[in-house]
Design a protein around this motif. Structure first.
Motif, PDB file in Angstrom:
ATOM      1  N   ARG A 388     -16.063 -44.856 -20.418  1.00  0.00           N
ATOM      2  CA  ARG A 388     -15.205 -45.746 -19.632  1.00  0.00           C
ATOM      3  C   ARG A 388     -14.954 -47.040 -20.405  1.00  0.00           C
ATOM      4  NH1 ARG A 388     -16.770 -44.232 -14.137  1.00  0.00           N
ATOM      5  NH2 ARG A 388     -15.765 -42.196 -13.983  1.00  0.00           N
ATOM      6  N   ARG A 389     -16.023 -47.573 -20.999  1.00  0.00           N
ATOM      7  CA  ARG A 389     -15.896 -48.848 -21.699  1.00  0.00           C
ATOM      8  C   ARG A 389     -14.936 -48.673 -22.881  1.00  0.00           C
ATOM      9  NH1 ARG A 389     -21.148 -50.037 -22.096  1.00  0.00           N
ATOM     10  NH2 ARG A 389     -21.287 -49.245 -24.230  1.00  0.00           N
ATOM     11  N   LEU A 392     -11.423 -48.417 -21.710  1.00  0.00           N
ATOM     12  CA  LEU A 392     -10.928 -49.721 -21.263  1.00  0.00           C
ATOM     13  C   LEU A 392     -10.563 -50.593 -22.461  1.00  0.00           C
ATOM     14  CD1 LEU A 392     -10.575 -51.090 -18.487  1.00  0.00           C
ATOM     15  CD2 LEU A 392     -12.708 -52.303 -18.937  1.00  0.00           C
ATOM     16  N   GLU A 395      -7.441 -49.445 -23.960  1.00  0.00           N
ATOM     17  CA  GLU A 395      -6.311 -49.807 -23.110  1.00  0.00           C
ATOM     18  C   GLU A 395      -5.938 -51.270 -23.310  1.00  0.00           C
ATOM     19  OE1 GLU A 395      -5.747 -49.818 -18.419  1.00  0.00           O
ATOM     20  OE2 GLU A 395      -6.632 -47.973 -19.171  1.00  0.00           O
ATOM     21  N   LEU A 396      -6.966 -52.137 -23.405  1.00  0.00           N
ATOM     22  CA  LEU A 396      -6.711 -53.568 -23.572  1.00  0.00           C
ATOM     23  C   LEU A 396      -6.062 -53.858 -24.930  1.00  0.00           C
ATOM     24  CD1 LEU A 396      -9.956 -55.100 -22.022  1.00  0.00           C
ATOM     25  CD2 LEU A 396      -7.638 -55.230 -21.120  1.00  0.00           C
TER      26      LEU A 396
END
Lengths: 398, 304
Positions: A388-389, A392, A395-396
């Protein structure tokens, strides 16, 4: 249609160069498939892989963009669903709510003007042990009973090919196991060709003679369940069908017997016959239950792969076996299933251990796994959090 | 809606505690009072009026309470063609409205599912006529279909109509008006059922060797039966009692008078209240019988 078109046995199904495009995406990309008559064939894959679309194409509920569909050697590509010698057990069962169970089962027979539809329907209901409920309406039955009615409604027509669209999906685990056995028994009794679509790998392996693993509209690998499990060809199959430990490294040694790769300075070997590639970066895998755990370094041996030392980071006891997670520097986290031959776990969190396995149990893949494995989720919560990290962060950065 | 009347959700309530039933009774009181005041009282009054006899040596429109059941015999004797005509026209209008509305509702409810915007737009178009009084709309049709209208003159110019033929004032015009006015009442209930039609049943039908027509007859029609029953009742019942379309002021003529026109004339013009009341009761009774048989025959209670 005449009654004489009742199939005495199953027919084989051949898909030639099937392609199916929907507006905006391609569901199936050049699919070729041959299912021999009388076999129980499972199409296994995650949701959205195109397996249900394949089934609908065979049933005639969708039209292929390109390619041909042959049933028993006859091209049925351009025929309508009601003209095909095929019946489907739908995921939702789709039992007609305005008809009794008996009328539901007799529906196909009446359409084909088969003689004595009522008695044949009763016979089919007896096969699924529901004849006593013939006068009821579908909504008065439980999920498992409806499933069996749906099955009876399909097999009463003796189709050359029976399509099963995740028919056990809505059932609870116990009923599911029971129905799997019943389905298998019925298939053997009636001798029809079954094409079963499922995302449940255990279901596919226990029921089918041949399993095809589908991913992104293509068949990744096809074969007997044991062959698929013991010798997966791609990272996707290795991870979708059971769990695998995968190590990627450059080939350092290639003889006529084994290919060896370098994993964090340690030599990991795989028999040549079990490796899909013999040069460059090769991924070697092994199933968790093939691994042995040692508290002391085992003696080096050309027939054994040894990794370690590593540290046990998680132990979970599940009765029959214990699952260990071992972190080995450079090789990542390794899953080990160990039979509980002793009382309780043999290693504990924090122990330094070595891992070994028979070289014969290694398999070499044709591809390299993605950075973030799609199906690594069933290892532990930490890796899910890590995924997940990473997702994320990615994505950022976009 | 009419749906509730046929629902078979016969949930047999547990014998509730007395206190609970009292509260239920209390909550029902306004409804019961309303029905007694505005339904039961007029009904009783109507029955009593229908049995009145003319006052001896009285003026026109003066009646006394009596048990003059011959009123019924007299009105049936005098007006049986009107009664038959009413149900004939209503039946024809219902059939035409169903034939028109079913494909329309099927398109909006099933085919247009993929385009929600089109679906809403078409629904608005079905409902839009309600924004204009139906008297005005019927009058507009009278204008549009009159002998001097563009439509009729064109048809005559093309020899599709005889030069001395009329459309307004004919039975066809009345049935046309009834059909037109009740199409939304037919379309909306059909739409609500077809909107919920699970197309997977249709796929299952074709998978089980049913041709498209057989799927329609054996699966689609039975599954949309609640909508068909509701729509036909919402059309047939008001159409049988309608007195606007068949009126001479609108689309009707001298020989298209329906029972509604007769009742209206007896009440408002001839001041023959007992005859009008007797006709109303006959209309009500016949409709009740027809509806009862129809609902029983269509077996819709199974589907709801």
């Amino acid at each position: 249609m005449a009654a004489s078109q009742f199939a005495d046995s199953g027919a084989d199904l051949t898909l030639v160069g099937i392609q199916k495009r929907f507006p905006g995406f391609t569901a199936i990309e050049d699919l070729n498939l041959e299912i021999p008559a009388g076999s129980f064939f499972a199409l296994l894959g995650p949701s959205g892989c195109g397996k249900t679309t394949t089934l609908r194409l065979v049933a005639g509920l969708e039209e292929p963009t390109a390619g041909r569909i042959l049933i028993g050697g006859k091209d049925v590509t351009s025929t309508k669903p009601h003209q095909r010698p095929v019946n489907t057990v739908f995921q939702s069962y789709a039992l007609f709510p305005h008809m009794t169970i008996l009328e539901n089962v007799a529906f196909g027979l009446r359409r084909r003007k088969v003689s004595d539809p009522v008695n044949r329907a009763h016979e089919a209901l007896r096969l699924v042990e529901l004849d006593h409920l013939a006068a009821r309406k579908p909504q008065q039955l439980s999920g498992g009973q409806q499933q069996r009615v749906a099955l009876a409604r399909a097999i009463v027509n003796r189709p050359a090919l029976l399509l099963l669209d995740e028919p056990l999906g809505a059932l609870d685990l116990k009923l599911r196991r029971q129905m799997q056995l019943e389905l298998k028994t019925i298939q053997e009794e009636v001798g029809l060709t079954f094409l079963h679509v499922t995302h449940d790998q255990e279901e596919a392996m226990t029921m089918a003679d041949t399993v095809a693993v589908m991913n992104k509209g293509q068949i990744e690998q096809m074969g007997a369940p044991e062959a698929l499990y013991e010798l997966p060809h791609t990272a996707f199959v290795a991870n979708f069908l059971g769990q695998s430990n995968l190590f990627t490294g450059e080939v350092v040694e290639s003889t006529s017997a084994v290919v060896a790769v370098d994993v964090a300075g340690i030599r990991v070997a795989v028999p040549v016959a079990r490796a899909q590639r013999h040069a460059g970066a090769v991924t070697v895998g092994v199933r968790p239950e093939k691994l042995a755990i040692h508290r002391d370094a085992p003696p080096a041996d050309s027939g054994t792969n040894v990794l370690g030392p590593g540290r046990v980071i998680d132990v979970s006891f599940s009765g029959v076996s214990t699952q260990y997670l071992v972190a080995i520097p450079g090789a990542g986290t390794i899953v080990v299933f160990s039979q509980n031959r002793e009382f309780g776990p043999i290693s504990h969190v924090g122990d330094d251990v070595w891992i070994s396995w028979n070289v014969e149990h290694s398999f070499g893949l044709a591809d390299v796994p993605d950075e973030v494995q799609r199906f690594a989720g069933d290892t532990d919560t930490k890796s899910i959090a890590a995924q997940r990290r990473e997702a994320l962060i990615a994505e950022l950065e976009d | 809606m009419a749906f509730a009347a046929f629902s078979s959700t016969s949930v047999v309530a547990e014998p509730a505690p007395r206190k609970k039933s009292r509260i239920a009774l209390f909550l029902l009181l306004p409804g019961i009072l309303y029905l007694v005041l505005f339904f039961l009282t007029p009904l009783v009054s109507l029955v009593l009026t229908s049995l009145q006899a003319p006052r001896e040596f009285g003026d026109i429109g003066q009646y006394d309470y009596a048990f003059n059941w011959q009123n019924y015999v007299q009105v049936v004797d005098a007006y049986w063609p009107h009664i038959l005509r009413s149900f004939g026209y209503a039946l024809a209008a219902t059939v035409f409205a169903l034939a028109f509305s079913y494909p329309l509702a099927y398109f909006i409810g099933v085919k247009a599912r993929r385009w929600p915007l089109l679906q809403s737009l078409m629904l608005v178009l079905v409902i839009a006529p309600f924004f204009i009084s139906f008297l005005l709309r019927t009058l507009a049709w009278k204008q549009l279909l009159s002998d001097e209208s563009f439509v009729i003159t064109s048809l005559k110019a093309l020899s599709l109509m005889a030069p001395d033929a009329h459309f307004t004032g004919t039975p066809a015009a009345v049935i046309f008006g009834l059909t037109y006015n009740f199409i939304p009442f037919m379309t909306l209930p059909l739409f609500t059922t077809l909107e919920r039609l699970d197309t997977r049943y249709l796929e299952a039908g074709s998978d089980l060797y049913a041709s498209p027509f057989q799927v329609f007859r054996k699966v689609t029609i039975p599954l949309s039966m609640p909508g068909i029953v509701a729509g036909t009742l919402l059309t047939f019942i008001p159409a049988a009692g309608d007195y606007v379309n068949a009126s001479r002021d609108f689309l009707g003529g001298a020989d298209t008078q329906m029972i509604g026109n007769v009742i209206e004339a007896n009440f408002l013009v001839l001041q023959n209240y007992p005859a009008a009341a007797a006709l109303s009761i006959i209309l009500m009774a016949v409709i009740l019988v027809i509806v009862g048989v129809y609902v029983k025959r269509s077996g819709t209670e199974e589907l709801l």
